[in-house]
Design an enzyme around this catalytic site. Structure first.
Site, PDB file in Angstrom:
ATOM      1  N   TYR A  52      -3.063 -12.360  -5.582  1.00  8.24           N
ATOM      2  CA  TYR A  52      -1.885 -12.635  -4.746  1.00  8.24           C
ATOM      3  C   TYR A  52      -1.326 -14.028  -5.007  1.00  8.24           C
ATOM      4  CZ  TYR A  52      -1.882  -8.357  -2.077  1.00  8.24           C
ATOM      5  OH  TYR A  52      -1.768  -7.039  -1.726  1.00  8.24           O
ATOM      6  N   ARG A  78      -6.289  -1.211   8.825  1.00  8.24           N
ATOM      7  CA  ARG A  78      -4.919  -1.471   9.304  1.00  8.24           C
ATOM      8  C   ARG A  78      -4.598  -0.696  10.582  1.00  8.24           C
ATOM      9  NH1 ARG A  78      -1.316  -3.428   5.314  1.00  8.24           N
ATOM     10  NH2 ARG A  78      -2.570  -4.628   3.872  1.00  8.24           N
ATOM     11  N   ASP A  80      -4.462 -11.645   8.437  1.00  2.51           N
ATOM     12  CA  ASP A  80      -4.164 -11.143   7.100  1.00  2.51           C
ATOM     13  C   ASP A  80      -5.030 -11.891   6.100  1.00  2.51           C
ATOM     14  OD1 ASP A  80      -2.021  -9.252   5.797  1.00  2.51           O
ATOM     15  OD2 ASP A  80      -2.340 -10.913   4.426  1.00  2.51           O
ATOM     16  N   ARG A  90       1.909  -1.153  11.563  1.00  5.46           N
ATOM     17  CA  ARG A  90       3.288  -0.736  11.820  1.00  5.46           C
ATOM     18  C   ARG A  90       3.462   0.718  12.225  1.00  5.46           C
ATOM     19  NH1 ARG A  90       5.976  -2.878   6.448  1.00  5.46           N
ATOM     20  NH2 ARG A  90       3.880  -2.391   5.733  1.00  5.46           N
ATOM     21  N   ARG A  95       6.648  -6.861  17.090  1.00  5.30           N
ATOM     22  CA  ARG A  95       7.115  -7.611  15.923  1.00  5.30           C
ATOM     23  C   ARG A  95       8.588  -7.997  16.022  1.00  5.30           C
ATOM     24  NH1 ARG A  95       7.259  -9.625  12.281  1.00  5.30           N
ATOM     25  NH2 ARG A  95       6.950  -8.656  10.256  1.00  5.30           N
TER      26      ARG A  95
HETATM   27  O1  1CP Z   1      -5.613  -3.575  11.830  1.00  2.00           O
HETATM   28  C1  1CP Z   1      -6.085  -4.149  10.847  1.00  2.00           C
HETATM   29  O2  1CP Z   1      -6.623  -3.541   9.895  1.00  2.00           O
HETATM   30  C2  1CP Z   1      -6.120  -5.662  10.857  1.00  2.00           C
HETATM   31  C3  1CP Z   1      -5.079  -6.354  10.248  1.00  2.00           C
HETATM   32  C4  1CP Z   1      -4.874  -6.494   8.759  1.00  2.00           C
HETATM   33  C5  1CP Z   1      -5.779  -6.495   7.674  1.00  2.00           C
HETATM   34  C6  1CP Z   1      -7.256  -6.173   7.683  1.00  2.00           C
HETATM   35  C7  1CP Z   1      -3.615  -6.783   8.225  1.00  2.00           C
HETATM   36  C8  1CP Z   1      -2.389  -6.854   9.027  1.00  2.00           C
HETATM   37  N1  1CP Z   1      -3.757  -7.036   6.889  1.00  2.00           N
HETATM   38  C9  1CP Z   1      -5.061  -6.859   6.521  1.00  2.00           C
HETATM   39  C10 1CP Z   1      -5.670  -7.049   5.206  1.00  2.00           C
HETATM   40  C11 1CP Z   1      -4.806  -7.091   4.015  1.00  2.00           C
HETATM   41  N2  1CP Z   1      -3.585  -7.682   3.872  1.00  2.00           N
HETATM   42  C12 1CP Z   1      -5.184  -6.579   2.760  1.00  2.00           C
HETATM   43  C13 1CP Z   1      -6.509  -5.947   2.481  1.00  2.00           C
HETATM   44  C14 1CP Z   1      -6.494  -4.506   2.806  1.00  2.00           C
HETATM   45  C15 1CP Z   1      -5.752  -3.649   1.857  1.00  2.00           C
HETATM   46  O3  1CP Z   1      -6.163  -3.541   0.692  1.00  2.00           O
HETATM   47  O4  1CP Z   1      -4.752  -3.056   2.276  1.00  2.00           O
HETATM   48  C16 1CP Z   1      -4.148  -6.818   1.853  1.00  2.00           C
HETATM   49  C17 1CP Z   1      -4.089  -6.447   0.395  1.00  2.00           C
HETATM   50  C18 1CP Z   1      -3.131  -7.527   2.560  1.00  2.00           C
HETATM   51  C19 1CP Z   1      -1.860  -8.028   2.021  1.00  2.00           C
HETATM   52  C20 1CP Z   1      -0.722  -7.461   2.756  1.00  2.00           C
HETATM   53  N3  1CP Z   1      -0.355  -7.899   3.982  1.00  2.00           N
HETATM   54  C21 1CP Z   1       0.093  -6.362   2.390  1.00  2.00           C
HETATM   55  C22 1CP Z   1       0.003  -5.536   1.100  1.00  2.00           C
HETATM   56  C23 1CP Z   1       1.052  -5.957   0.134  1.00  2.00           C
HETATM   57  C24 1CP Z   1       0.903  -5.361  -1.238  1.00  2.00           C
HETATM   58  O5  1CP Z   1       1.906  -4.838  -1.749  1.00  2.00           O
HETATM   59  O6  1CP Z   1      -0.187  -5.409  -1.825  1.00  2.00           O
HETATM   60  C25 1CP Z   1       1.009  -6.168   3.426  1.00  2.00           C
HETATM   61  C26 1CP Z   1       2.141  -5.190   3.504  1.00  2.00           C
HETATM   62  C27 1CP Z   1       0.708  -7.150   4.437  1.00  2.00           C
HETATM   63  C28 1CP Z   1       1.372  -7.314   5.742  1.00  2.00           C
HETATM   64  C29 1CP Z   1       0.596  -6.859   6.888  1.00  2.00           C
HETATM   65  N4  1CP Z   1      -0.699  -7.245   7.161  1.00  2.00           N
HETATM   66  C30 1CP Z   1      -1.102  -6.662   8.336  1.00  2.00           C
HETATM   67  C31 1CP Z   1       0.000  -5.888   8.838  1.00  2.00           C
HETATM   68  C32 1CP Z   1       0.025  -5.129  10.130  1.00  2.00           C
HETATM   69  C33 1CP Z   1       1.062  -6.024   7.932  1.00  2.00           C
HETATM   70  C34 1CP Z   1       2.466  -5.431   8.071  1.00  2.00           C
HETATM   71  C35 1CP Z   1       3.474  -6.523   8.108  1.00  2.00           C
HETATM   72  C36 1CP Z   1       4.475  -6.531   9.237  1.00  2.00           C
HETATM   73  O7  1CP Z   1       4.130  -6.409  10.410  1.00  2.00           O
HETATM   74  O8  1CP Z   1       5.650  -6.743   8.930  1.00  2.00           O
END
Ligand code: 1CP
Length: 368
Positions: free
Chosen positions: A168, A43, A92, A47, A56
């Site tokens: 999910y 990540r 994502d 953010r 964003r």
């Molecule tokens: O920089 C990077 O790493 C690349 C971008 C990336 C990746 C690899 C994002 C952007 N998401 C992911 C993978 C991802 N998304 C995973 C696998 C990694 C992990 O275990 O954390 C998972 C479970 C998600 C699902 C997801 N997307 C969540 C988790 C929710 C939960 O409660 O389980 C969240 C908060 C997101 C949103 C998201 N994805 C990425 C970003 C930057 C964000 C933030 C959202 C925003 O900008 O509002």
């Protein structure tokens, strides 16, 4: 980044990529010894970066994902700031369920939500008609970014594993227990198996597509590993888990495309180490609760990734350096790609990432 539509089109058509100047991560993933330890952060384009939060305000989350130009810009944000050794494409894991016809909305603070989670009744409505075709925008973002990186570092593509996607899709968002998804496994095993198998096939094609567009390494996220017992994981997932890297390698070979290292990251997967090692990935990524010795005693030569506690980035510089160095010593330099043990938190001070990267790069091989 000021690219005209015409320039973007030209980049998307070109596989004449700039030569790679920093191969640390690829050398390590293939079992070699790099000049300095490679480091990236799960990540890393997120953010915690002020420039990402500003971006964003102008663009919705999935608008960024679907636009190669916007996704490229965000992917490059951490690369401009830090001496990281890899970029990971901004996307994502949930773009895959979207391509299968499920609606996903990104709610501020809450994260991703499915307004209509998958049920046994709606299973038949999933659209299996070439979902990877609908995800070409991810490949395009990878290709454009690989050009724009100008060979500075390799670009990583990714997907979630079948179980994490299913969690999910059925839970409709983040979950504390995954009990709805687990209920399928125990009470409707045939439907669960069928869904896993179809998801695994899509994942293989999706990751091959990303390599065709230019991804130089892949990571498979099993972020929901903690919820399954090792018996269920072995029974339902292991055959598919073996099939994913094998399928990717075989398909790349038939297309005459050189293979790329494949990383497997099971969050909460400490009880599944034996199974993870059986699946034949190139790299196993450890969460912060897993000791590298627990893996090395089963397989001393496996390349590992990880695993600083993401909360260590809340510490002052000296404390962060102390814990980072302790972690590095545990891995012992050899066969180690440095990362956090899970994604970076949004309220981390961006300065901490600089200290983390500096500390890793200053770490000397104790066994030269
Ligand atoms: O920089 C990077 O790493 C690349 C971008 C990336 C990746 C690899 C994002 C952007 N998401 C992911 C993978 C991802 N998304 C995973 C696998 C990694 C992990 O275990 O954390 C998972 C479970 C998600 C699902 C997801 N997307 C969540 C988790 C929710 C939960 O409660 O389980 C969240 C908060 C997101 C949103 C998201 N994805 C990425 C970003 C930057 C964000 C933030 C959202 C925003 O900008 O509002």
């Amino acid at each position: 980044m000021d690219l005209s539509e015409e320039e973007i089109k030209q980049y998307l058509e070109s596989t004449d990529f700039p030569s790679l100047k920093n191969e640390r991560i690829l050398i390590t993933a293939k079992g070699g010894v790099p000049d300095k330890l490679p480091v990236w952060v799960m990540r890393q384009a997120g953010r915690y970066l002020t420039e990402f939060r500003d971006f964003r305000k102008q663009h919705s989350f999935f608008e960024i994902c679907r636009s190669p130009k916007l996704a490229c810009e965000v992917t490059l944000m951490p690369i401009r700031r830090y001496e990281l050794d890899a970029a990971i494409i901004f996307s994502d894991i949930l773009v895959v369920p979207q391509a299968l016809g499920l609606e996903v909305v990104m709610e501020p603070e809450k994260g991703p939500v499915f307004p209509k989670p998958l049920t046994l009744d709606t299973l038949k409505d999933l659209d299996w008609n070439n979902p990877v075709e609908k995800l070409q925008y991810v490949g395009q973002a990878i290709r454009l970014t690989r050009h724009m990186l100008q060979g500075k570092v390799p670009i990583i593509g990714f997907s979630a594993a079948p179980w994490t996607l299913m969690v999910y899709m059925i839970e409709g968002g983040g979950t504390k227990t995954a009990s709805k998804a687990k209920k399928w496994i125990y009470s409707n095993p045939q439907q669960a198996r069928e869904l896993f198998k179809r998801l695994a096939d899509v994942i293989v094609d999706y990751l091959v597509m990303q390599v065709e567009w230019g991804a130089q390494m892949l990571q498979l996220f099993e972020s929901s590993a903690e919820y399954l017992t090792s018996d269920v994981y072995e029974d339902f997932m292991l055959p598919l888990l073996k099939q994913i890297p094998a399928g990717i390698r075989a398909k790349l070979q038939t297309k005459n495309i050189p293979s790329v290292p494949i990383v497997f990251f099971a969050k909460g997967g400490r009880h599944l180490l034996d199974l993870q090692l059986q699946a034949n990935f190139d790299v196993i990524s450890l969460d912060w609760a897993t000791d590298p010795q627990d893996v090395r005693c089963i397989n001393k030569d496996i390349v590992l990734q990880g695993n600083l506690d993401p909360c260590a980035l809340y510490a002052d510089k000296e404390t962060l350096q102390k814990y980072t160095t302790k972690m590095l010593n545990k891995f012992g330099y050899k066969h180690h790609i440095v990362n956090l043990g899970h994604g970076i938190y949004p309220d981390v001070d961006p300065q901490a990432v600089e200290w983390f990267v500096e500390t890793v790069h200053a770490f000397k091989n104790p066994y030269p």
